[in-house]
Write a protein that holds these residues in place. Sequence first.
Motif, PDB file in Angstrom:
ATOM      1  N   VAL A  54       0.835  -1.203   0.000  1.00 19.12           N
ATOM      2  CA  VAL A  54       0.000   0.000   0.000  1.00 19.12           C
ATOM      3  C   VAL A  54       0.871   1.255   0.000  1.00 19.12           C
ATOM      4  O   VAL A  54       0.607   2.216  -0.741  1.00 19.12           O
ATOM      5  CB  VAL A  54      -0.948  -0.007   1.214  1.00 19.12           C
ATOM      6  N   ALA A  55       1.927   1.256   0.818  1.00 20.51           N
ATOM      7  CA  ALA A  55       2.813   2.421   0.879  1.00 20.51           C
ATOM      8  C   ALA A  55       3.476   2.681  -0.472  1.00 20.51           C
ATOM      9  O   ALA A  55       3.616   3.839  -0.901  1.00 20.51           O
ATOM     10  CB  ALA A  55       3.870   2.207   1.963  1.00 20.51           C
ATOM     11  N   LYS A  56       3.874   1.623  -1.168  1.00 18.90           N
ATOM     12  CA  LYS A  56       4.522   1.784  -2.472  1.00 18.90           C
ATOM     13  C   LYS A  56       3.527   2.261  -3.528  1.00 18.90           C
ATOM     14  O   LYS A  56       3.860   3.094  -4.378  1.00 18.90           O
ATOM     15  CB  LYS A  56       5.155   0.460  -2.902  1.00 18.90           C
ATOM     16  N   ILE A  57       2.305   1.743  -3.487  1.00 24.09           N
ATOM     17  CA  ILE A  57       1.298   2.165  -4.465  1.00 24.09           C
ATOM     18  C   ILE A  57       0.947   3.636  -4.265  1.00 24.09           C
ATOM     19  O   ILE A  57       0.673   4.365  -5.228  1.00 24.09           O
ATOM     20  CB  ILE A  57       0.037   1.281  -4.353  1.00 24.09           C
ATOM     21  N   LYS A  58       0.985   4.099  -3.024  1.00 27.72           N
ATOM     22  CA  LYS A  58       0.647   5.493  -2.740  1.00 27.72           C
ATOM     23  C   LYS A  58       1.653   6.476  -3.335  1.00 27.72           C
ATOM     24  O   LYS A  58       1.364   7.673  -3.425  1.00 27.72           O
ATOM     25  CB  LYS A  58       0.543   5.709  -1.228  1.00 27.72           C
ATOM     26  N   THR A  59       2.831   5.992  -3.737  1.00 33.00           N
ATOM     27  CA  THR A  59       3.804   6.882  -4.378  1.00 33.00           C
ATOM     28  C   THR A  59       3.433   7.162  -5.832  1.00 33.00           C
ATOM     29  O   THR A  59       4.006   8.056  -6.454  1.00 33.00           O
ATOM     30  CB  THR A  59       5.220   6.277  -4.324  1.00 33.00           C
ATOM     31  N   LEU A  60       2.494   6.383  -6.386  1.00 34.71           N
ATOM     32  CA  LEU A  60       2.014   6.638  -7.742  1.00 34.71           C
ATOM     33  C   LEU A  60       1.089   7.851  -7.728  1.00 34.71           C
ATOM     34  O   LEU A  60       0.607   8.271  -6.680  1.00 34.71           O
ATOM     35  CB  LEU A  60       1.266   5.407  -8.277  1.00 34.71           C
ATOM     36  N   ASP A  61       0.825   8.396  -8.906  1.00 36.14           N
ATOM     37  CA  ASP A  61       0.000   9.606  -8.966  1.00 36.14           C
ATOM     38  C   ASP A  61      -0.869   9.567 -10.212  1.00 36.14           C
ATOM     39  O   ASP A  61      -0.497   8.979 -11.232  1.00 36.14           O
ATOM     40  CB  ASP A  61       0.895  10.847  -8.982  1.00 36.14           C
ATOM     41  N   SER A  62      -2.042  10.176 -10.103  1.00 37.78           N
ATOM     42  CA  SER A  62      -2.929  10.303 -11.255  1.00 37.78           C
ATOM     43  C   SER A  62      -3.873  11.471 -11.020  1.00 37.78           C
ATOM     44  O   SER A  62      -4.439  11.607  -9.933  1.00 37.78           O
ATOM     45  CB  SER A  62      -3.731   9.014 -11.464  1.00 37.78           C
ATOM     46  N   SER A  63      -4.038  12.290 -12.043  1.00 43.51           N
ATOM     47  CA  SER A  63      -4.992  13.401 -11.953  1.00 43.51           C
ATOM     48  C   SER A  63      -6.371  12.997 -12.454  1.00 43.51           C
ATOM     49  O   SER A  63      -7.326  13.768 -12.329  1.00 43.51           O
ATOM     50  CB  SER A  63      -4.481  14.592 -12.772  1.00 43.51           C
ATOM     51  N   ASP A  64      -6.484  11.774 -13.012  1.00 39.60           N
ATOM     52  CA  ASP A  64      -7.745  11.339 -13.612  1.00 39.60           C
ATOM     53  C   ASP A  64      -8.441  10.217 -12.848  1.00 39.60           C
ATOM     54  O   ASP A  64      -9.652  10.039 -12.986  1.00 39.60           O
ATOM     55  CB  ASP A  64      -7.506  10.857 -15.049  1.00 39.60           C
ATOM     56  N   PHE A  65      -7.678   9.446 -12.068  1.00 38.73           N
ATOM     57  CA  PHE A  65      -8.253   8.256 -11.452  1.00 38.73           C
ATOM     58  C   PHE A  65      -7.879   8.137  -9.976  1.00 38.73           C
ATOM     59  O   PHE A  65      -6.829   8.624  -9.540  1.00 38.73           O
ATOM     60  CB  PHE A  65      -7.759   6.980 -12.159  1.00 38.73           C
ATOM     61  N   GLN A  66      -8.764   7.452  -9.257  1.00 39.88           N
ATOM     62  CA  GLN A  66      -8.406   6.835  -7.994  1.00 39.88           C
ATOM     63  C   GLN A  66      -8.341   5.332  -8.228  1.00 39.88           C
ATOM     64  O   GLN A  66      -8.871   4.820  -9.216  1.00 39.88           O
ATOM     65  CB  GLN A  66      -9.443   7.155  -6.912  1.00 39.88           C
ATOM     66  N   LEU A  67      -7.688   4.636  -7.317  1.00 40.63           N
ATOM     67  CA  LEU A  67      -7.501   3.195  -7.461  1.00 40.63           C
ATOM     68  C   LEU A  67      -8.191   2.492  -6.297  1.00 40.63           C
ATOM     69  O   LEU A  67      -7.824   2.699  -5.135  1.00 40.63           O
ATOM     70  CB  LEU A  67      -6.006   2.866  -7.471  1.00 40.63           C
ATOM     71  N   ARG A  68      -9.223   1.705  -6.628  1.00 44.15           N
ATOM     72  CA  ARG A  68      -9.898   0.910  -5.597  1.00 44.15           C
ATOM     73  C   ARG A  68      -9.099  -0.373  -5.393  1.00 44.15           C
ATOM     74  O   ARG A  68      -8.985  -1.199  -6.300  1.00 44.15           O
ATOM     75  CB  ARG A  68     -11.326   0.581  -6.018  1.00 44.15           C
ATOM     76  N   LEU A  69      -8.539  -0.532  -4.202  1.00 41.39           N
ATOM     77  CA  LEU A  69      -7.658  -1.662  -3.926  1.00 41.39           C
ATOM     78  C   LEU A  69      -8.429  -2.752  -3.186  1.00 41.39           C
ATOM     79  O   LEU A  69      -9.074  -2.494  -2.164  1.00 41.39           O
ATOM     80  CB  LEU A  69      -6.466  -1.199  -3.085  1.00 41.39           C
ATOM     81  N   ILE A  70      -8.366  -3.962  -3.718  1.00 40.03           N
ATOM     82  CA  ILE A  70      -9.073  -5.106  -3.145  1.00 40.03           C
ATOM     83  C   ILE A  70      -8.064  -6.226  -2.922  1.00 40.03           C
ATOM     84  O   ILE A  70      -7.282  -6.557  -3.817  1.00 40.03           O
ATOM     85  CB  ILE A  70     -10.196  -5.598  -4.085  1.00 40.03           C
TER      86      ILE A  70
END
Length: 310
Positions: free
Chosen positions: A55-71
């Motif tokens: 989760v910490a590593k994914i949070k370093t990604l960025d997007s101005s168009d999307f959020q990411l629903r993590l399951i």
Amino acid sequence: MLRLGCDVRVTDTDNTDKTPDFLAGHGDQNCHIEATTIDPADNPSAEDRNLEDAVAKIKTLDSSDFQLRLIVEGRISRTLSKNELEDKFGKLLVGNDPDEVRRGIREMGDESAPYAEIRGRNWCLRGELQPISDAQKVEGGSRELLIGPMGSYSGDASREVREGVLKKAKKYDRLDAPLIVAVNVLDIRFDRETENSALFGKEQVRYSPNHPEIPAQLVRKPDGVFIQGGHKPRYTRLAGVIFFDGFVPHNPRGSVCLYVNPFGYNTALPQPLYELPHAKGVDGRLNRVEGVDVGFLLDAKSPFKNSGQP
């Protein structure tokens, strides 16, 4: 214990761990009680740390168009590298048109949202795109990339529960009264089978590949609190264990069960304890008695009930 009519006295008054926490008595019968809480947040497992790291590593990604629903399904059994997370979820975030994704969700539902997965043998980490609306973009400000993680966490908590009980059972030699370990387990995986596995050993299937005509048997591995290798009793000085399933002061509900050690050398417990839901070994089987509704007992007679306190 007080609500059951027992006298209860704090015995470890100086917090030195030289004596159990409480002494409970009724008539001429007494028992020592050692209390503990098992919370996975206090000692996260390797699988929990793997998820937190991902989760910490994914949070370093960025997007101005999307959020990411993590399951997440199951428990992630290895550390996920930043490269593989970026390869899956980073490409997902930059490789889709938000208008097309939004239109697909509007016409066909959330199931049509583009996604990426990383799978293991018994687990899956899945990220689904959720377009950011124009209104959200206008509002500006910081925005969390992730929604979640959500999902089901498979596995059981029997190892943590077993180790928590053993830690308490090992503290004292033979005492002048039976010893009970009272355990409040704050773990969503905790259930009756967890109780059985922690005390009597995990279930396993025994079969003979050389004699397929012999039916397979469901047996228990000798790794419980009450049973050791060779199916020999251990910790016979422990009279029993009381499990509380997630009891908290503001919501005294949840299952409770007293397990009497079938091999304990002294199990002459105060009689009111047997008003609790309890289980005792009888002729090689575990005999369960429903007992009183402890949640109702605590709630109905709570000194804070209707007191006007918030």
